[in-house]
Scaffold this motif. Structure first.
Motif: not given
Length: 128
Positions: A120-122, A102-103, A53-56, A80-83
């Motif tokens: 990708r790094q996170l 959050a990652l 998950l990529l969240l604003d 699910t992992p989140v950033i």
């Protein structure tokens, strides 16, 4: 280790959405399911099982942390992992996002060419 392929990306600003989508798909080789609101993300999450998950953070209606809280109630995104992506990157704010699980946090404005590498790094650090 799970491979990173499908990202559920939630961003209310269409310009940022377009730049990030191009960077992540064309440069990063990822598949994106892009949503413009938390509500839309909940509907999308019911139909797909994203790897990430990529969240604003700052969104009208339902902000990123609230969206995450709601996504955690769904089977497809319960773990699910989140950033988070945000301009708010003071140490205390980053600590808060990490406390939500959050990652990590990607600062806005972001460099489109660096965005796939940052994601990708996170991901790699969390999966190692």
């Amino acid at each position: 280790m799970t491979a990173l392929s499908l990202v559920l990306y939630v961003e209310d600003d269409p310009d940022i959405q377009t730049v990030a989508q191009m960077a992540l798909e064309m440069v990063g080789g990822l598949a994106l399911r892009t949503c413009s609101s938390g509500r839309e993300a909940l509907l999308a999450a019911a139909q797909c099982k994203p790897d990430l998950l990529l969240l604003d953070v700052m969104m009208p209606g339902m902000d990123g942390p609230t969206t995450l809280s709601e996504l955690r109630k769904l089977p497809n995104t319960a773990s699910t992992p989140v950033i988070f992506m945000t301009a708010k990157v003071q140490a205390s704010e980053v600590a808060y996002y990490r406390s939500l699980g959050a990652l990590g946090v990607i600062a806005k404005p972001f460099d489109p060419m660096q965005l796939p590498l940052q994601v990708r790094q996170l991901w790699d650090e969390a999966m190692a």
